[in-house]
Write a protein that holds these residues in place. Sequence first.
Motif, PDB file in Angstrom:
ATOM      1  N   THR A   1       0.877  -1.182   0.143  1.00 57.30           N
ATOM      2  CA  THR A   1      -0.134  -0.039   0.107  1.00 57.30           C
ATOM      3  C   THR A   1       0.704   1.367   0.081  1.00 57.30           C
ATOM      4  OG1 THR A   1      -2.060   0.888   0.959  1.00 57.30           O
ATOM      5  CG2 THR A   1      -0.310   0.271   2.605  1.00 57.30           C
TER       6      THR A   1
ATOM      7  N   ASN B   1      -3.713   6.532  18.253  1.00 57.43           N
ATOM      8  CA  ASN B   1      -3.617   5.490  17.435  1.00 57.43           C
ATOM      9  C   ASN B   1      -4.752   4.483  18.038  1.00 57.43           C
ATOM     10  OD1 ASN B   1      -2.526   3.285  19.458  1.00 57.43           O
ATOM     11  ND2 ASN B   1      -0.682   4.671  19.538  1.00 57.43           N
ATOM     12  N   GLY B   2      -4.937   3.370  16.942  1.00 58.89           N
ATOM     13  CA  GLY B   2      -5.891   2.384  17.177  1.00 58.89           C
ATOM     14  C   GLY B   2      -5.534   1.412  18.129  1.00 58.89           C
ATOM     15  N   THR B   3      -4.372   0.998  18.552  1.00 57.91           N
ATOM     16  CA  THR B   3      -3.817   0.205  19.571  1.00 57.91           C
ATOM     17  C   THR B   3      -4.420   0.797  21.060  1.00 57.91           C
ATOM     18  OG1 THR B   3      -2.087  -0.499  17.998  1.00 57.91           O
ATOM     19  CG2 THR B   3      -1.973  -1.341  20.388  1.00 57.91           C
TER      20      THR B   3
ATOM     21  N   ALA C   1      -1.254   5.213   8.882  1.00 58.29           N
ATOM     22  CA  ALA C   1      -0.998   5.528   7.323  1.00 58.29           C
ATOM     23  C   ALA C   1      -1.189   4.759   6.332  1.00 58.29           C
ATOM     24  CB  ALA C   1       0.345   5.980   7.232  1.00 58.29           C
ATOM     25  N   THR C   2      -1.540   3.323   6.658  1.00 63.42           N
ATOM     26  CA  THR C   2      -1.675   2.441   5.537  1.00 63.42           C
ATOM     27  C   THR C   2      -3.375   2.044   5.506  1.00 63.42           C
ATOM     28  OG1 THR C   2      -1.501   0.945   7.472  1.00 63.42           O
ATOM     29  CG2 THR C   2       0.490   1.045   6.137  1.00 63.42           C
ATOM     30  N   LYS C   3      -4.132   2.831   6.088  1.00 61.98           N
ATOM     31  CA  LYS C   3      -5.607   2.746   5.975  1.00 61.98           C
ATOM     32  C   LYS C   3      -6.059   3.582   4.994  1.00 61.98           C
ATOM     33  CE  LYS C   3      -5.254  -0.468   9.208  1.00 61.98           C
ATOM     34  NZ  LYS C   3      -4.235  -0.567   9.373  1.00 61.98           N
TER      35      LYS C   3
ATOM     36  N   ALA D   1     -10.473  -2.013  12.928  1.00 60.83           N
ATOM     37  CA  ALA D   1      -9.331  -1.348  12.303  1.00 60.83           C
ATOM     38  C   ALA D   1      -9.321  -1.304  10.771  1.00 60.83           C
ATOM     39  CB  ALA D   1      -8.115  -2.103  12.860  1.00 60.83           C
ATOM     40  N   HIS D   2      -9.884  -2.233  10.135  1.00 59.75           N
ATOM     41  CA  HIS D   2      -9.874  -2.571   8.716  1.00 59.75           C
ATOM     42  C   HIS D   2     -11.125  -1.879   8.047  1.00 59.75           C
ATOM     43  CE1 HIS D   2      -7.067  -6.382   9.311  1.00 59.75           C
ATOM     44  NE2 HIS D   2      -6.610  -5.143   9.685  1.00 59.75           N
TER      45      HIS D   2
ATOM     46  N   ASP E   1     -12.853  -5.376  16.907  1.00 63.77           N
ATOM     47  CA  ASP E   1     -11.495  -4.464  16.143  1.00 63.77           C
ATOM     48  C   ASP E   1     -12.038  -4.422  14.901  1.00 63.77           C
ATOM     49  OD1 ASP E   1      -9.293  -4.004  14.784  1.00 63.77           O
ATOM     50  OD2 ASP E   1      -7.985  -5.186  16.171  1.00 63.77           O
TER      51      ASP E   1
ATOM     52  N   MET F   1     -13.420  -0.216  17.416  1.00 65.04           N
ATOM     53  CA  MET F   1     -12.127   0.569  17.182  1.00 65.04           C
ATOM     54  C   MET F   1     -11.804   0.708  15.579  1.00 65.04           C
ATOM     55  SD  MET F   1      -8.800   0.330  16.409  1.00 65.04           S
ATOM     56  CE  MET F   1      -8.170  -1.350  16.508  1.00 65.04           C
TER      57      MET F   1
ATOM     58  N   TYR G   1      -8.110  -4.185   1.854  1.00 64.77           N
ATOM     59  CA  TYR G   1      -7.034  -5.118   1.381  1.00 64.77           C
ATOM     60  C   TYR G   1      -7.465  -5.920   0.208  1.00 64.77           C
ATOM     61  CZ  TYR G   1      -4.616  -3.927   5.695  1.00 64.77           C
ATOM     62  OH  TYR G   1      -4.175  -3.381   6.805  1.00 64.77           O
TER      63      TYR G   1
ATOM     64  N   THR H   1      -5.208 -12.199  13.324  1.00 67.78           N
ATOM     65  CA  THR H   1      -5.320 -10.911  13.251  1.00 67.78           C
ATOM     66  C   THR H   1      -3.818 -10.198  13.685  1.00 67.78           C
ATOM     67  OG1 THR H   1      -6.328  -9.144  14.625  1.00 67.78           O
ATOM     68  CG2 THR H   1      -5.790 -10.942  15.740  1.00 67.78           C
TER      69      THR H   1
ATOM     70  N   ALA I   1      -1.875  -6.191  17.534  1.00 70.12           N
ATOM     71  CA  ALA I   1      -2.757  -5.293  18.520  1.00 70.12           C
ATOM     72  C   ALA I   1      -3.823  -5.688  18.973  1.00 70.12           C
ATOM     73  CB  ALA I   1      -2.991  -4.073  17.566  1.00 70.12           C
ATOM     74  N   THR I   2      -4.422  -6.410  18.515  1.00 66.47           N
ATOM     75  CA  THR I   2      -5.860  -7.109  19.031  1.00 66.47           C
ATOM     76  C   THR I   2      -5.546  -7.725  20.291  1.00 66.47           C
ATOM     77  OG1 THR I   2      -6.411  -7.563  16.682  1.00 66.47           O
ATOM     78  CG2 THR I   2      -7.944  -8.370  18.548  1.00 66.47           C
TER      79      THR I   2
ATOM     80  N   PHE J   1      -6.591   4.572  12.299  1.00 69.46           N
ATOM     81  CA  PHE J   1      -6.226   5.345  11.195  1.00 69.46           C
ATOM     82  C   PHE J   1      -4.802   5.607  10.921  1.00 69.46           C
ATOM     83  CE2 PHE J   1     -10.080   8.039  13.448  1.00 69.46           C
ATOM     84  CZ  PHE J   1     -10.965   7.316  12.837  1.00 69.46           C
TER      85      PHE J   1
HETATM   86  N1  T4K Z   1      -6.149  -4.259  14.707  1.00 70.23           N
HETATM   87  C1  T4K Z   1      -5.757  -4.888  13.569  1.00 70.23           C
HETATM   88  C2  T4K Z   1      -6.809  -5.905  12.982  1.00 70.23           C
HETATM   89  C3  T4K Z   1      -4.713  -4.426  12.795  1.00 70.23           C
HETATM   90  O1  T4K Z   1      -4.648  -4.625  11.622  1.00 70.23           O
HETATM   91  C4  T4K Z   1      -4.106  -2.997  13.322  1.00 70.23           C
HETATM   92  C5  T4K Z   1      -3.376  -2.541  12.491  1.00 70.23           C
HETATM   93  C6  T4K Z   1      -4.592  -2.618  14.664  1.00 70.23           C
HETATM   94  C7  T4K Z   1      -5.524  -3.208  15.192  1.00 70.23           C
HETATM   95  C8  T4K Z   1      -3.603  -1.547  15.007  1.00 70.23           C
HETATM   96  O2  T4K Z   1      -3.848  -0.121  14.537  1.00 70.23           O
HETATM   97  P1  T4K Z   1      -2.927   0.980  14.980  1.00 70.23           P
HETATM   98  O3  T4K Z   1      -2.656   1.027  16.106  1.00 70.23           O
HETATM   99  O4  T4K Z   1      -1.925   0.790  13.839  1.00 70.23           O
HETATM  100  O5  T4K Z   1      -3.726   2.121  14.415  1.00 70.23           O
HETATM  101  C9  T4K Z   1       0.792  -2.213   9.282  1.00 70.23           C
HETATM  102  C10 T4K Z   1       0.311  -1.061  10.158  1.00 70.23           C
HETATM  103  O6  T4K Z   1       1.395  -0.384  10.991  1.00 70.23           O
HETATM  104  C11 T4K Z   1      -0.819  -1.497  10.860  1.00 70.23           C
HETATM  105  O7  T4K Z   1      -1.613  -0.198  11.404  1.00 70.23           O
HETATM  106  C12 T4K Z   1      -1.907  -2.433  10.794  1.00 70.23           C
HETATM  107  N2  T4K Z   1      -2.815  -3.043  11.493  1.00 70.23           N
HETATM  108  C13 T4K Z   1      -1.108  -3.745   9.791  1.00 70.23           C
HETATM  109  C14 T4K Z   1      -2.140  -4.640   9.180  1.00 70.23           C
HETATM  110  O8  T4K Z   1       0.052  -3.267   9.113  1.00 70.23           O
HETATM  111  P2  T4K Z   1       3.191  -3.237   8.981  1.00 70.23           P
HETATM  112  O9  T4K Z   1       4.283  -3.491  10.094  1.00 70.23           O
HETATM  113  O10 T4K Z   1       2.751  -4.476   8.218  1.00 70.23           O
HETATM  114  O11 T4K Z   1       3.433  -2.119   8.273  1.00 70.23           O
HETATM  115  P3  T4K Z   1       4.715  -1.459   7.391  1.00 70.23           P
HETATM  116  O12 T4K Z   1       5.503  -0.442   8.141  1.00 70.23           O
HETATM  117  O13 T4K Z   1       5.501  -2.874   7.123  1.00 70.23           O
HETATM  118  O14 T4K Z   1       3.947  -0.786   6.043  1.00 70.23           O
HETATM  119  C15 T4K Z   1       3.327  -1.498   5.111  1.00 70.23           C
HETATM  120  C16 T4K Z   1       3.726  -1.087   3.668  1.00 70.23           C
HETATM  121  O15 T4K Z   1       3.103   0.245   3.841  1.00 70.23           O
HETATM  122  C17 T4K Z   1       5.302  -0.773   3.449  1.00 70.23           C
HETATM  123  O16 T4K Z   1       5.889  -1.771   2.978  1.00 70.23           O
HETATM  124  C18 T4K Z   1       5.023   0.607   2.647  1.00 70.23           C
HETATM  125  C19 T4K Z   1       3.819   1.193   3.152  1.00 70.23           C
HETATM  126  N3  T4K Z   1       3.990   2.224   3.788  1.00 70.23           N
HETATM  127  C20 T4K Z   1       3.990   2.186   5.141  1.00 70.23           C
HETATM  128  C21 T4K Z   1       4.312   3.243   6.099  1.00 70.23           C
HETATM  129  C22 T4K Z   1       4.177   3.121   7.604  1.00 70.23           C
HETATM  130  C23 T4K Z   1       4.221   3.598   3.155  1.00 70.23           C
HETATM  131  O17 T4K Z   1       4.361   3.628   2.054  1.00 70.23           O
HETATM  132  N4  T4K Z   1       4.201   4.797   3.909  1.00 70.23           N
HETATM  133  C24 T4K Z   1       4.341   4.683   5.354  1.00 70.23           C
HETATM  134  O18 T4K Z   1       4.549   5.597   5.998  1.00 70.23           O
HETATM  135  O19 T4K Z   1       1.820  -2.851   9.938  1.00 70.23           O
END
Ligand code: T4K
Length: 372
Positions: A11, A62-64, A185-187, A160-161, A158, A180, A285, A86, A89-90, A183
């Motif tokens: 994304t 943040n969502g967590t 950056a990947t959403k 989140a998505h 949850d 919950m 997704y 999941t 964070a859940t 928000f």
């Molecule tokens: N519950 C569920 C079911 C969730 O899926 C999530 C979060 C939560 C709770 C918790 O919500 P938050 O506390 O995050 O609000 C990512 C996200 O960080 C995470 O929010 C998300 N779920 C999860 C499914 O995916 P990673 O570790 O896979 O992210 P990351 O850094 O590897 O990024 C994925 C790709 O996105 C990168 O390869 C490139 C792109 N990217 C990412 C960022 C951060 C960008 O292009 N720019 C960016 O700034 O967790």
Amino acid sequence: MLPFKKPIYITRPNLPPISKVYDKIKEIWESKWLTNMGAQHKNLELKLLNFLDVKYLTLFCNGTLALQLACQALGLTGEVITTPFTFSATVNSLLQNKLTPIFCDINLYDFNIKIDEIEDLITSKTSAIMPVHVFGNPCDVEKIEKIAQENSLKVIYDAAHCFGVEYNNRGIGNFGDVSMFSFHATKIFHTIEGGALTYNDPDLKETFNLLKNFGIKSEEEIVLPGTNAKMNELQAAIGLLTLKLVDNEIEKRKRLITIYREKLGKIKCISYLSEKKNVKYNYQYFPILIDDKCSVMNRDKIYEKLKDYNIFSRKYFYPLITDYKFVRKETKKSFPNAEKISSQILCLPLYGELSEENVIKIAEIITFLLKK
Ligand code: T4K
């Protein structure tokens, strides 16, 4: 086939024009009000109430942390039934509250918690169910509500998505005691980092506001041991700008998924989530399942090979939460459906800025690899 010149990630953030961001920053600078529930924060809360079609909503950093504080506000104790399929964070939100997660298997058709097994897991210690609407696909909210009512349990979704998802023409945040939304950056909607809780009980509003702001009731009154989980003004301002882009982003993603499905639909080894009729999806997704029995190229090999083409897909969610050492397994239970899905799942690149040509090329590369 040649690799992509630039990396294609799962994304990319949905970004407003930089000129609009400058304008917002100027507005905030001139106000000299940077955080602690200022004008941007108030405005975003109102806009989101309307967009998500919910009764009450509270913003968080943040969502967590939002999820963690939801457990606290509802006074959960003992055991909480949840899913192993999941993001961490859940379950972390439960463990942070010293609650015991009790894991329930998932359905093969929507990857959500398997309702029929929930009742067998309820004990005298159970205080709640925490289902996840995985990939924005709503759980069977009516059946969950019935089980919860019959057993006097709370339900925290949850979601989140799920930004913008509707079920039977109602915002998905209307179901359960609390939902919950993330928000991050990947959403599809984001505030860089951020999240919100939605709920129907007006009394929760004050509790959430206290919990996210140190428990401060007035200048000389702190009424509970709250934390700092406030969304700041810059985050809220980004949200106000991103919100305007969401409908268009959803439309573009829907179109890209149609192309993926057209191109990959004929491959035997690949299957998808089917869409439910009474749901408005947000296309957060695009998960596919790769059956390891019909090609020498299983999910893991495809995932690795795609990297050679500069394509960075993700195995959401592998491993299962129950496979991590820090997650205490209460029983030696196995989760055959979750294990199967987790071993076959692959989320493909999906974001509005991705071109149709690139989606076609990704699909062609996958087709080529699977025919090897
Ligand atoms: N519950 C569920 C079911 C969730 O899926 C999530 C979060 C939560 C709770 C918790 O919500 P938050 O506390 O995050 O609000 C990512 C996200 O960080 C995470 O929010 C998300 N779920 C999860 C499914 O995916 P990673 O570790 O896979 O992210 P990351 O850094 O590897 O990024 C994925 C790709 O996105 C990168 O390869 C490139 C792109 N990217 C990412 C960022 C951060 C960008 O292009 N720019 C960016 O700034 O967790």
